[in-house]
Write an enzyme that holds these catalytic residues in place. Structure first.
Site, short mmCIF file in Angstrom:
data_model
loop_
_atom_site.label_atom_id
_atom_site.label_comp_id
_atom_site.label_asym_id
_atom_site.label_seq_id
_atom_site.Cartn_x
_atom_site.Cartn_y
_atom_site.Cartn_z
N SER A 147 0.91 -1.14 -0.07
CA SER A 147 -0.33 0.01 0.02
C SER A 147 1.12 1.31 -0.13
CB SER A 147 -1.15 -0.04 1.38
OG SER A 147 -1.32 1.89 1.55
N TYR A 160 -1.62 -0.30 10.49
CA TYR A 160 -1.36 -1.01 9.03
C TYR A 160 -0.71 -0.19 8.00
CZ TYR A 160 -4.10 -1.12 4.60
OH TYR A 160 -3.83 -1.14 2.63
P1 NAD Z 1 -11.94 -5.54 0.23
O1 NAD Z 1 -11.83 -5.30 2.49
O2 NAD Z 1 -12.75 -5.59 0.01
O3 NAD Z 1 -11.69 -7.63 0.81
C1 NAD Z 1 -10.79 -8.22 0.91
C2 NAD Z 1 -10.70 -9.50 0.85
O4 NAD Z 1 -10.58 -10.06 1.95
C3 NAD Z 1 -11.85 -10.16 1.03
O5 NAD Z 1 -12.12 -11.15 0.44
C4 NAD Z 1 -12.33 -10.30 2.38
O6 NAD Z 1 -13.00 -11.69 2.50
C5 NAD Z 1 -10.99 -11.31 2.50
N1 NAD Z 1 -10.52 -11.37 4.20
C6 NAD Z 1 -10.41 -10.99 4.83
N2 NAD Z 1 -10.28 -11.05 6.11
C7 NAD Z 1 -9.50 -12.65 5.81
C8 NAD Z 1 -9.02 -13.40 6.25
N3 NAD Z 1 -8.37 -13.54 7.84
N4 NAD Z 1 -8.87 -14.13 5.46
C9 NAD Z 1 -8.53 -14.40 4.46
N5 NAD Z 1 -9.48 -13.81 4.02
C10 NAD Z 1 -9.66 -12.31 4.28
O7 NAD Z 1 -10.44 -5.64 0.68
P2 NAD Z 1 -9.62 -4.40 -0.39
O8 NAD Z 1 -10.02 -3.17 0.09
O9 NAD Z 1 -9.69 -5.13 -1.50
O10 NAD Z 1 -7.86 -5.05 -0.15
C11 NAD Z 1 -7.23 -5.68 -0.39
C12 NAD Z 1 -6.35 -6.16 -0.51
O11 NAD Z 1 -5.18 -4.36 -0.72
C13 NAD Z 1 -5.43 -5.58 1.33
O12 NAD Z 1 -4.26 -5.98 1.56
C14 NAD Z 1 -5.08 -4.39 1.42
O13 NAD Z 1 -4.56 -3.91 2.11
C15 NAD Z 1 -4.73 -3.43 -0.62
N6 NAD Z 1 -5.00 -2.28 -0.43
C16 NAD Z 1 -6.18 -1.97 -0.63
C17 NAD Z 1 -6.28 -0.13 -0.53
C18 NAD Z 1 -7.68 0.03 -0.71
O14 NAD Z 1 -7.88 1.46 -1.43
N7 NAD Z 1 -9.03 -0.73 -1.57
C19 NAD Z 1 -5.39 0.21 -1.31
C20 NAD Z 1 -3.96 0.28 -0.32
C21 NAD Z 1 -3.89 -1.41 -0.49
#
Ligand code: NAD
Length: 258
Positions: A147, A160
């Protein structure tokens, strides 16, 4: 496009959000995909994704909570039982819960620490460790979702952003430690704010705090799209990307330039 035909990709946390978009893109390029969801309540989302993909021979969904001690190994065991090998690991599962260091509620702080560190830090480490035994020894890929937060942290993000720094440094260590032994490359993709359901459902103060950054994004004043992150990950998975190793690739429209 079938540039990844014959490859098996395991995408952690892929019933929703970026993980689901990444699974779809890898599948569209011909890979078989292992979709992962953590709890029974997420099964319907995983099944919807399976239906959208529409080829039961090339996609499975596996329940495994990667923040637990046994979750990572259980996920890998099931993936290998069905597909016999893993070519591409995408460590996408991750959670974010903003909290101040001096939040007065000790038990909330401890639970937040426990939940975030166990998934974003411990889960990534132990899932990758469990995958190694089955990782194809040629042209394989480990792609970690980091991130921008690890380089441009904001208030309430210490846990985080700290775990995303772990992911960034794991990437650097593994990029030196693993490629010759396992035939892989190891890279990190670091999104800025992306319009996933989770992001859009975050408390309004999170969005408000990020709005100036979003408005000032050089390419356009908008959030990233999940498919833009998915394209980057899938491109790193291509065999032609085999000389990219140890990279930290921001995908954020230039909202932070490192
Ligand atoms: P999201 O919450 O939409 O999706 C997360 C997924 O992980 C879901 O499918 C959820 O069921 C699963 N999950 C949650 N807890 C879990 C566990 N204990 N074991 C297995 N799976 C689990 O999140 P997102 O926004 O798609 O984020 C995905 C990745 O991208 C993360 O690592 C997040 O830190 C990173 N990220 C997201 C953003 C953003 O703005 N959305 C920005 C930077 C980085």
């Amino acid at each position: 496009m079938s540039s990844l035909a014959g490859k098996v990709a395991l995408i952690s946390g892929s019933s929703a959000g970026l993980g689901a978009a990444i699974a779809q893109e890898l599948f569209a390029r011909g890979a078989s995909v292992v979709i992962n969801y953590p709890f029974p309540s997420e099964k319907a989302n995983a099944n919807k994704l399976l239906e959208r993909l529409g080829d039961s021979k090339r996609a499975i969904a596996v329940e495994a909570d990667l923040s637990t001690r046994d979750g990572p190994q259980a996920l890998v065991d099931e993936a290998v039982k069905v597909f016999s090998k893993i070519d591409i690991l995408v460590n996408s599962a991750g959670i974010n819960r903003p909290i101040f260091l001096d939040d007065p509620n000790d038990s909330t702080v401890e639970k937040t620490w426990h939940d975030i560190v166990n998934l974003n830090g411990r889960g990534v480490f132990f899932l990758t460790r469990a995958v190694l035994k089955h990782l194809s020894r040629e042209n394989s890929r480990i792609i970690n979702i980091g991130s921008s937060a690890s380089r441009t942290p904001s208030p309430q993000s210490s846990i985080y952003a700290g775990t995303k720094s772990m992911v960034e440094v794991y990437t650097q260590c593994w990029a030196t430690e693993l490629p010759r032994k396992y035939g892989c490359t190891v890279n990190a993709v670091a999104p800025g704010p992306v319009a996933t359901d989770a992001f859009l459902a975050a408390p309004s103060f999170v969005r408000e705090a990020l709005q100036p950054l979003i408005d000032a994004t050089p390419v356009a004043p908008r959030l990233g799209r999940p498919e833009e992150i998915a394209w980057t990950v899938a491109t790193l998975a291509e065999e032609r990307a085999g000389w990219i190793n140890g990279a930290f690739i921001p995908v954020n429209g230039g909202s932070a330039i490192f």
